[in-house]
Design a protein around this motif. Structure first.
Motif, short mmCIF file in Angstrom:
data_model
loop_
_atom_site.label_atom_id
_atom_site.label_comp_id
_atom_site.label_asym_id
_atom_site.label_seq_id
_atom_site.Cartn_x
_atom_site.Cartn_y
_atom_site.Cartn_z
N TYR A 29 4.58 -14.02 1.60
CA TYR A 29 5.19 -12.69 1.45
C TYR A 29 4.10 -11.65 1.24
N THR A 30 4.28 -10.50 1.87
CA THR A 30 3.41 -9.36 1.59
C THR A 30 4.11 -8.09 2.03
N ALA A 31 3.68 -6.98 1.46
CA ALA A 31 4.21 -5.67 1.82
C ALA A 31 3.19 -4.61 1.41
N SER A 32 3.44 -3.36 1.79
CA SER A 32 2.62 -2.18 1.50
C SER A 32 1.42 -2.09 2.45
N VAL A 33 0.74 -0.94 2.41
CA VAL A 33 -0.39 -0.69 3.31
C VAL A 33 -1.71 -1.19 2.72
N SER A 34 -1.67 -1.89 1.60
CA SER A 34 -2.91 -2.28 0.94
C SER A 34 -3.82 -3.11 1.84
N LEU A 35 -3.23 -4.07 2.58
CA LEU A 35 -4.05 -4.89 3.47
C LEU A 35 -4.65 -4.06 4.60
#
Length: 331
Positions: free
Chosen positions: A153-159
């Motif tokens: 799971y991952t979300a947001s623009v951090s990556l």
């Protein structure tokens, strides 16, 4: 009376001129946006940041909305393909999420100002979809929650921010940051800390996803002329974009293909008149008009527009085109 006049004169000299000390905010930097909202150019980077901020409001209204757009390899394999595209714009409200958006805004524009808005859109799309698709294809999960639906799971623009930071650091490794520390050192430390944290909790899916995002970011930006010192990065001609700018930058659009056969292209250049010609020197250059060097510069810009359209020009080239055109009109 004399002292009163001198005092009045002194007071008048000390009185500030109207508007002399007025405070005004500087105008926003002009960028090559898709459209404008007021004085703000809506670049590709600004649009993504705006969607991220909007998702914070949506999350406050309906917290379950984050789950419907976040990336989960398990759910993608079950047919929820849209998650490959939507995870960067899902940004639950928090200080760290906001900081990630700020980093994305800064480094995103550092890259977009060099490659253009269209290549930036394709770059961000590639950084979003390709790594997530690979993680889903291999069904990579995190060792500490095997079988859980949030495993990968991952979300947001951090990556995406991390990938753009690496591009910036490789393109300008010695750019000074906090306390004069070079950009490459800052990027190396941030990437190392992030990956060490993931290793400590055996988050293999996030490790693979983050590594692929960085690789795709570096490879994609290199195709548009960035990181020229790293010759070992493969360059694919089909992805390299338009002709090289006279200002040392790569244009933001590929040349338009000829349509309706070979004979319908740009057309043959007009024949030059024969006969004696008069060579003009600096003694008869029109006052206020372009110099021969500026005329040659304008011809290069017009040739690039003819080959690839107005979008093939970088923001700096468009500024020069406007300035040179104005000189032509005023002469």
């Amino acid at each position: 009376m004399r002292h009163e006049r001198e005092a009045a004169g002194t007071t008048a000299n000390l009185r500030p001129m109207s508007g002399r000390y007025a405070f005004s905010m500087p105008d926003p930097r002009q960028r090559d946006g898709w459209f404008r909202i007021g004085s703000l150019d809506m670049t590709t980077t600004n649009i993504v940041v705006g969607l991220g901020l909007l998702s914070m409001i949506v999350y406050a209204i309906d917290p379950a909305s984050a789950y419907y757009g976040a990336f989960s390899s398990t759910l993608v394999r079950q047919g929820e393909i849209w998650r490959l595209f939507t995870w960067p714009i899902i940004n639950p409200p928090s200080f760290w999420t906001l900081l990630g958006l700020v980093f994305f805004w800064y480094f995103g524009h550092q890259v977009e100002d060099q490659i253009g808005r269209k290549p930036q859109a394709w770059l961000l799309l590639s950084m979003t979809v390709l790594p997530a698709a690979v993680v889903s294809l291999f069904n990579t999960s995190n060792g500490f929650v095997v079988g859980d639906r949030w495993a990968a799971y991952t979300a947001s623009v951090s990556l995406l921010s991390l990938g753009l930071l690496c591009v910036f650091a490789l393109d300008r490794p010695n750019a000074p940051f906090f306390f004069g520390i070079p950009a490459w050192v800052i990027a190396a430390v941030i990437v190392a800390i992030d990956f060490l944290q993931l290793v400590s909790i055996r988050a293999w899916a996030q490790i693979l996803l983050g590594a692929l995002v960085i690789v795709v970011a570096i490879f994609g930006a290199a195709q548009r002329g960035m990181m020229g010192e790293f010759e070992w990065i493969p360059r694919i001609k089909a992805l390299s974009g338009g002709p090289v700018s006279p200002y040392g930058e790569v244009g933001s659009a590929r040349p338009k293909a000829k349509r309706f056969g070979k004979g319908r292209g740009r057309g043959k250049p007009a024949a030059r008149p024969t006969g004696p010609t008069v060579v003009s020197g600096p003694w008869n250059v029109p006052q206020g008009g372009p110099t021969p060097l500026e005329q040659a510069e304008l011809d290069v810009l017009l040739d690039r527009i003819s080959a690839g359209g107005i979008d093939s020009l970088t923001p700096h080239e468009k500024e020069r085109l406007n300035a040179l055109s104005k000189r032509m009109r005023d002469s």
